[in-house]
Write an enzyme that holds these catalytic residues in place. Structure first.
Site, PDB file in Angstrom:
ATOM      1  N   TYR A  32      13.249   1.425  32.943  1.00 52.53           N
ATOM      2  CA  TYR A  32      13.799   1.019  31.658  1.00 52.53           C
ATOM      3  C   TYR A  32      15.071   1.807  31.377  1.00 52.53           C
ATOM      4  O   TYR A  32      15.065   3.041  31.377  1.00 52.53           O
ATOM      5  CB  TYR A  32      12.763   1.249  30.560  1.00 52.53           C
ATOM      6  CG  TYR A  32      13.261   0.936  29.169  1.00 52.53           C
ATOM      7  CD1 TYR A  32      13.864  -0.283  28.883  1.00 52.53           C
ATOM      8  CD2 TYR A  32      13.137   1.864  28.155  1.00 52.53           C
ATOM      9  CE1 TYR A  32      14.332  -0.560  27.612  1.00 52.53           C
ATOM     10  CE2 TYR A  32      13.598   1.598  26.876  1.00 52.53           C
ATOM     11  CZ  TYR A  32      14.195   0.381  26.612  1.00 52.53           C
ATOM     12  OH  TYR A  32      14.667   0.115  25.361  1.00 52.53           O
ATOM     13  N   ASP A  48       4.160   4.030  32.620  1.00 50.13           N
ATOM     14  CA  ASP A  48       4.619   3.019  31.674  1.00 50.13           C
ATOM     15  C   ASP A  48       4.007   1.701  32.114  1.00 50.13           C
ATOM     16  O   ASP A  48       4.417   1.108  33.116  1.00 50.13           O
ATOM     17  CB  ASP A  48       6.149   2.951  31.683  1.00 50.13           C
ATOM     18  CG  ASP A  48       6.691   1.895  30.712  1.00 50.13           C
ATOM     19  OD1 ASP A  48       5.921   1.030  30.255  1.00 50.13           O
ATOM     20  OD2 ASP A  48       7.911   1.930  30.424  1.00 50.13           O
ATOM     21  N   ARG A  53       2.369  12.109   8.185  1.00 49.74           N
ATOM     22  CA  ARG A  53       3.009  12.427   9.457  1.00 49.74           C
ATOM     23  C   ARG A  53       2.023  13.043  10.449  1.00 49.74           C
ATOM     24  O   ARG A  53       2.265  13.028  11.661  1.00 49.74           O
ATOM     25  CB  ARG A  53       4.191  13.375   9.212  1.00 49.74           C
ATOM     26  CG  ARG A  53       5.050  13.644  10.419  1.00 49.74           C
ATOM     27  CD  ARG A  53       6.453  14.129  10.039  1.00 49.74           C
ATOM     28  NE  ARG A  53       6.445  15.108   8.963  1.00 49.74           N
ATOM     29  CZ  ARG A  53       6.221  16.410   9.132  1.00 49.74           C
ATOM     30  NH1 ARG A  53       5.939  16.880  10.340  1.00 49.74           N
ATOM     31  NH2 ARG A  53       6.267  17.235   8.114  1.00 49.74           N
ATOM     32  N   LYS A  97       6.308  -4.779  22.519  1.00 49.18           N
ATOM     33  CA  LYS A  97       6.269  -5.895  23.448  1.00 49.18           C
ATOM     34  C   LYS A  97       4.911  -6.618  23.407  1.00 49.18           C
ATOM     35  O   LYS A  97       4.550  -7.182  22.389  1.00 49.18           O
ATOM     36  CB  LYS A  97       6.602  -5.393  24.848  1.00 49.18           C
ATOM     37  CG  LYS A  97       7.833  -4.479  24.927  1.00 49.18           C
ATOM     38  CD  LYS A  97       9.111  -5.094  24.390  1.00 49.18           C
ATOM     39  CE  LYS A  97      10.364  -4.311  24.796  1.00 49.18           C
ATOM     40  NZ  LYS A  97      10.443  -2.937  24.287  1.00 49.18           N
TER      41      LYS A  97
END
Length: 383
Positions: free
Chosen positions: A106, A179, A54, A204
């Site tokens: 978004y 973004d 992690r 994407k």
């Protein structure tokens, strides 16, 4: 990245194709190994090193290094999704901090900002980021800690002037996060234009094969804010898996030829659809009459991306009929894969969506442009 042995600066395309050219020291493998261990042995003196998956997973190293190189940043971090990456940026702030974000962006992140983030204590204002006067008026010097922009912005593909907004944000004492999922580092490098952070939904274009969920952040500088972001990632646990990190690196190897081909096809389709009698308008930054075309031309080098939207004559029912009638285009959410997708975005976002009901969002894949046009033309003529 330069090779000092022979005095050559390799271009981004070459670095991506070879994933920085790293060879596995133990085996000579060109493709990196997949590190699946969740924990790592410590030295007897417990010197600082890897401890737990992690915190620092070796499976992340090469993909993060490549993405940082492509964006011209100092470091990168992988996350479990684009939403995990984006929300981490806001959660690294403190309750009471003011943030400025786009009115149209978004949808999932917009809902998160206007819901959870406000409940958590952030002061969130939404403005039209293409209007520099609105951005200036929305900033609160000394209180605004972060400005978030998305360019091109989903799903109208509005273009924000990164350099201009960066100057305004910094003057007000705020950082700028971009973004850049749709532009990708193939066409835009926001850090070079003044941004402090770049976010990608790596699901994407970076991956490009519709087979994983991932997000990423890239920073201009490894500073206290970046350290806080690393702590947020480790604390909240929004990490990508080792196999997914390997798949992402594999996808980035073909990023440049994929995205360039998709953008070329998107421009071709946009030009043809703009003359179609059943299409009221085409939204694509590469068209000369698109409102953000001039800004896009300055900050998108070599192409305008693989995303466009069309507004269908006849309204919502006609748009839905077109989406129902296509054959080669796939009716599905997401974007950036090898297959072309069509989506009635207002139906996905629900009754509160600001997206026009006559709009269809198109993610252009790697099929032949003529086939994609013929399929759309047949559906459009059938309404």
């Amino acid at each position: 990245m330069s090779d000092k042995r022979i005095g050559i600066d390799w271009r981004s395309e070459s670095l991506a194709a070879q994933a920085l050219g790293r060879i596995d020291a133990g085996t000579g493998a060109i493709s990196p190994p997949i590190h699946m261990s969740s924990t790592f042995r410590r030295s007897p003196d417990y010197a600082p090193e890897r401890t737990y998956i992690r915190d620092e997973n070796p499976a992340f190293d090469q993909a993060e290094a490549l993405l940082a190189e492509l964006e011209g940043g100092e470091a990168a971090m992988l996350f479990a999704s684009g939403m995990a990456a984006a929300s981490a940026v806001f959660m690294s702030l403190k309750p009471g901090d003011h943030v400025l974000a786009p009115t149209l962006m978004y949808w999932s992140l917009r809902n998160w900002l206007t819901g959870y983030a406000r409940e958590w204590g952030l002061e969130v204002d939404l403005v039209d980021m293409t209007d520099l006067a609105a951005v200036r008026d929305g900033l609160k010097p000394g209180r605004t800690r972060l400005v978030w922009i998305e360019t091109p912005g989903n799903p109208l593909w509005s273009v924000t002037d990164i350099a201009a907004v960066a100057a305004l944000a910094h003057e007000a004492g705020a950082r700028l996060a971009v973004d850049s999922t749709v532009a990708t580092p193939v066409f835009t490098r926001p850090l070079a234009l003044g941004a402090d952070l770049v976010m990608h939904s790596a699901t994407k274009y970076l991956n490009g094969h519709s087979d994983l969920c991932a997000g990423a952040l890239v920073t201009r500088a490894v500073d206290s804010e970046w350290s806080r972001l690393r702590l947020v990632r480790a604390s909240l646990g929004g990490i990508i898996g080792s196999l997914e990190a390997w798949l992402l690196l594999r996808g980035m190897r073909t990023l440049f030829p994929r995205v360039r081909q998709q953008a070329a096809t998107a421009l071709d389709l946009a030009q043809r659809l703009a003359a179609h009698p059943a299409v009221a308008s085409v939204l694509y930054p590469g068209l000369p009459d698109f409102p953000g075309h001039a800004v896009a031309g300055r900050q998108m080098a070599g192409g305008f991306g693989g995303m466009l939207s069309i507004r269908v004559r006849g309204g919502r029912d006609a748009a839905l009929a077109v989406a129902a009638s296509v054959s080669l285009w796939q009716r599905a959410t997401s974007l950036g894969g090898t297959e072309s997708l069509i989506e009635h975005r207002a139906s996905i976002e629900g009754k509160d969506s600001p997206v026009p009901g006559d709009l269809l969002r198109l993610s252009v894949g790697l099929e032949h442009a003529d086939d994609l046009y013929v399929d759309l033309d047949r559906a459009l003529r059938g309404i």
